[in-house]
Scaffold this motif. Structure first.
Motif, PDB file in Angstrom:
ATOM      1  N   ASN A   1       6.015 -15.362  52.555  1.00  9.92           N
ATOM      2  CA  ASN A   1       7.053 -15.735  53.512  1.00  9.92           C
ATOM      3  C   ASN A   1       7.844 -14.523  54.011  1.00  9.92           C
ATOM      4  OD1 ASN A   1       7.261 -18.842  53.791  1.00  9.92           O
ATOM      5  ND2 ASN A   1       6.827 -18.476  51.627  1.00  9.92           N
ATOM      6  N   ASN A   2       7.301 -13.327  53.746  1.00 14.74           N
ATOM      7  CA  ASN A   2       7.915 -12.067  54.189  1.00 14.74           C
ATOM      8  C   ASN A   2       9.361 -11.931  53.734  1.00 14.74           C
ATOM      9  OD1 ASN A   2       5.595 -11.083  55.583  1.00 14.74           O
ATOM     10  ND2 ASN A   2       6.035 -12.557  57.186  1.00 14.74           N
ATOM     11  N   ILE A   3       9.608 -12.327  52.490  1.00 11.80           N
ATOM     12  CA  ILE A   3      10.942 -12.238  51.914  1.00 11.80           C
ATOM     13  C   ILE A   3      10.951 -11.095  50.909  1.00 11.80           C
ATOM     14  CG2 ILE A   3      12.691 -13.417  50.542  1.00 11.80           C
ATOM     15  CD1 ILE A   3      11.483 -16.078  51.660  1.00 11.80           C
ATOM     16  N   LYS A   4      11.787 -10.119  51.160  1.00 14.83           N
ATOM     17  CA  LYS A   4      11.919  -8.993  50.237  1.00 14.83           C
ATOM     18  C   LYS A   4      12.751  -9.427  49.044  1.00 14.83           C
ATOM     19  CE  LYS A   4      11.502  -5.511  53.792  1.00 14.83           C
ATOM     20  NZ  LYS A   4      12.043  -4.323  54.417  1.00 14.83           N
ATOM     21  N   PHE A   5      12.437  -8.868  47.885  1.00 18.76           N
ATOM     22  CA  PHE A   5      13.130  -9.255  46.669  1.00 18.76           C
ATOM     23  C   PHE A   5      13.212  -8.096  45.690  1.00 18.76           C
ATOM     24  CE2 PHE A   5       8.649 -10.274  46.381  1.00 18.76           C
ATOM     25  CZ  PHE A   5       8.264  -9.764  45.147  1.00 18.76           C
ATOM     26  N   LYS A   6      14.151  -8.222  44.799  1.00 20.77           N
ATOM     27  CA  LYS A   6      14.330  -7.234  43.745  1.00 20.77           C
ATOM     28  C   LYS A   6      13.839  -7.856  42.441  1.00 20.77           C
ATOM     29  CE  LYS A   6      17.885  -4.781  41.146  1.00 20.77           C
ATOM     30  NZ  LYS A   6      19.326  -4.610  40.950  1.00 20.77           N
TER      31      LYS A   6
ATOM     32  N   SER B   1       6.322  -9.383  32.923  1.00 21.44           N
ATOM     33  CA  SER B   1       5.064  -8.962  33.543  1.00 21.44           C
ATOM     34  C   SER B   1       3.896  -9.869  33.169  1.00 21.44           C
ATOM     35  CB  SER B   1       4.748  -7.510  33.176  1.00 21.44           C
ATOM     36  OG  SER B   1       4.650  -7.371  31.780  1.00 21.44           O
ATOM     37  N   THR B   2       3.988 -10.606  32.073  1.00 25.39           N
ATOM     38  CA  THR B   2       2.895 -11.465  31.617  1.00 25.39           C
ATOM     39  C   THR B   2       3.058 -12.921  32.046  1.00 25.39           C
ATOM     40  OG1 THR B   2       4.051 -11.815  29.534  1.00 25.39           O
ATOM     41  CG2 THR B   2       2.432 -10.031  29.594  1.00 25.39           C
ATOM     42  N   CYS B   3       4.016 -13.202  32.896  1.00 23.38           N
ATOM     43  CA  CYS B   3       4.352 -14.579  33.282  1.00 23.38           C
ATOM     44  C   CYS B   3       3.601 -14.992  34.551  1.00 23.38           C
ATOM     45  CB  CYS B   3       5.865 -14.674  33.491  1.00 23.38           C
ATOM     46  SG  CYS B   3       6.411 -16.151  34.332  1.00 23.38           S
ATOM     47  N   SER B   4       2.752 -16.007  34.444  1.00 22.65           N
ATOM     48  CA  SER B   4       1.972 -16.448  35.605  1.00 22.65           C
ATOM     49  C   SER B   4       2.858 -17.086  36.672  1.00 22.65           C
ATOM     50  CB  SER B   4       0.876 -17.424  35.182  1.00 22.65           C
ATOM     51  OG  SER B   4       1.434 -18.586  34.613  1.00 22.65           O
ATOM     52  N   PHE B   5       3.912 -17.799  36.279  1.00 23.27           N
ATOM     53  CA  PHE B   5       4.805 -18.388  37.265  1.00 23.27           C
ATOM     54  C   PHE B   5       5.624 -17.322  37.988  1.00 23.27           C
ATOM     55  CE2 PHE B   5       3.890 -22.200  34.801  1.00 23.27           C
ATOM     56  CZ  PHE B   5       3.591 -23.081  35.830  1.00 23.27           C
ATOM     57  N   CYS B   6       5.883 -16.217  37.323  1.00 27.47           N
ATOM     58  CA  CYS B   6       6.564 -15.093  37.974  1.00 27.47           C
ATOM     59  C   CYS B   6       5.682 -14.520  39.076  1.00 27.47           C
ATOM     60  CB  CYS B   6       6.899 -14.006  36.954  1.00 27.47           C
ATOM     61  SG  CYS B   6       8.051 -14.524  35.666  1.00 27.47           S
ATOM     62  N   VAL B   7       4.409 -14.367  38.781  1.00 23.39           N
ATOM     63  CA  VAL B   7       3.453 -13.860  39.768  1.00 23.39           C
ATOM     64  C   VAL B   7       3.378 -14.823  40.953  1.00 23.39           C
ATOM     65  CG1 VAL B   7       1.017 -13.318  40.191  1.00 23.39           C
ATOM     66  CG2 VAL B   7       2.114 -12.568  38.072  1.00 23.39           C
ATOM     67  N   LYS B   8       3.322 -16.121  40.668  1.00 23.07           N
ATOM     68  CA  LYS B   8       3.265 -17.117  41.740  1.00 23.07           C
ATOM     69  C   LYS B   8       4.521 -17.069  42.604  1.00 23.07           C
ATOM     70  CE  LYS B   8       0.303 -20.408  39.355  1.00 23.07           C
ATOM     71  NZ  LYS B   8       0.167 -21.790  38.868  1.00 23.07           N
ATOM     72  N   ALA B   9       5.671 -16.939  41.972  1.00 24.76           N
ATOM     73  CA  ALA B   9       6.930 -16.883  42.716  1.00 24.76           C
ATOM     74  C   ALA B   9       6.973 -15.639  43.601  1.00 24.76           C
ATOM     75  CB  ALA B   9       8.118 -16.903  41.761  1.00 24.76           C
ATOM     76  N   LYS B  10       6.573 -14.506  43.055  1.00 25.45           N
ATOM     77  CA  LYS B  10       6.560 -13.268  43.840  1.00 25.45           C
ATOM     78  C   LYS B  10       5.590 -13.383  45.012  1.00 25.45           C
ATOM     79  CE  LYS B  10       5.640 -10.151  40.799  1.00 25.45           C
ATOM     80  NZ  LYS B  10       5.481  -8.889  40.072  1.00 25.45           N
ATOM     81  N   ASN B  11       4.422 -13.967  44.778  1.00 27.15           N
ATOM     82  CA  ASN B  11       3.445 -14.134  45.855  1.00 27.15           C
ATOM     83  C   ASN B  11       3.978 -15.055  46.943  1.00 27.15           C
ATOM     84  OD1 ASN B  11       1.552 -12.396  44.760  1.00 27.15           O
ATOM     85  ND2 ASN B  11       0.461 -14.012  43.681  1.00 27.15           N
ATOM     86  N   LEU B  12       4.671 -16.113  46.560  1.00 28.05           N
ATOM     87  CA  LEU B  12       5.254 -17.032  47.531  1.00 28.05           C
ATOM     88  C   LEU B  12       6.311 -16.324  48.382  1.00 28.05           C
ATOM     89  CD1 LEU B  12       5.357 -19.905  48.620  1.00 28.05           C
ATOM     90  CD2 LEU B  12       6.986 -20.449  46.794  1.00 28.05           C
ATOM     91  N   LEU B  13       7.131 -15.518  47.747  1.00 31.79           N
ATOM     92  CA  LEU B  13       8.125 -14.754  48.499  1.00 31.79           C
ATOM     93  C   LEU B  13       7.440 -13.783  49.466  1.00 31.79           C
ATOM     94  CD1 LEU B  13      10.636 -14.084  45.596  1.00 31.79           C
ATOM     95  CD2 LEU B  13      11.075 -15.499  47.626  1.00 31.79           C
ATOM     96  N   LYS B  14       6.406 -13.107  48.985  1.00 35.30           N
ATOM     97  CA  LYS B  14       5.677 -12.160  49.834  1.00 35.30           C
ATOM     98  C   LYS B  14       5.022 -12.870  51.023  1.00 35.30           C
ATOM     99  CE  LYS B  14       4.622  -8.908  46.117  1.00 35.30           C
ATOM    100  NZ  LYS B  14       3.562  -8.416  45.204  1.00 35.30           N
TER     101      LYS B  14
END
Length: 77
Positions: free
Chosen positions: A25-30, A10-23
């Motif tokens: 591009n309308n890509i659902k993820f777990k 939850s504290t990872c900035s690259f995780c947030v960036k990756a999730k935002n990039l997926l969002k």
């Protein structure tokens, strides 16, 4: 794209960036959190051979981290 899994903290900035990039591009993820689960962390390391987050899998294939995701999406979208 089917079956996108992202191992995160939850504290990872690259995780947030990756999730935002997926969002974007309308890509659902777990999301799979590793910070409070040694089982999830162990599974991530076993699957990816990496200890850093994010680690992203698409259709059970290891893509890599955030920068790898950028490259993957440019080639596949």
């Amino acid at each position: 794209m089917k079956n996108v899994e992202i191992y995160i903290k939850s504290t990872c900035s690259f995780c947030v960036k990756a999730k935002n990039l997926l969002k974007q591009n309308n890509i659902k993820f777990k999301e799979i959190f590793v910070e409070n689960s040694t089982a999830n962390l162990s599974k991530m390391i076993k699957r990816s051979k990496k200890t850093t987050v994010p680690q992203i899998f698409i259709n059970k294939v290891h893509i890599g981290g955030y920068e790898d995701l950028i490259i993957f999406l440019k080639k596949n979208i």
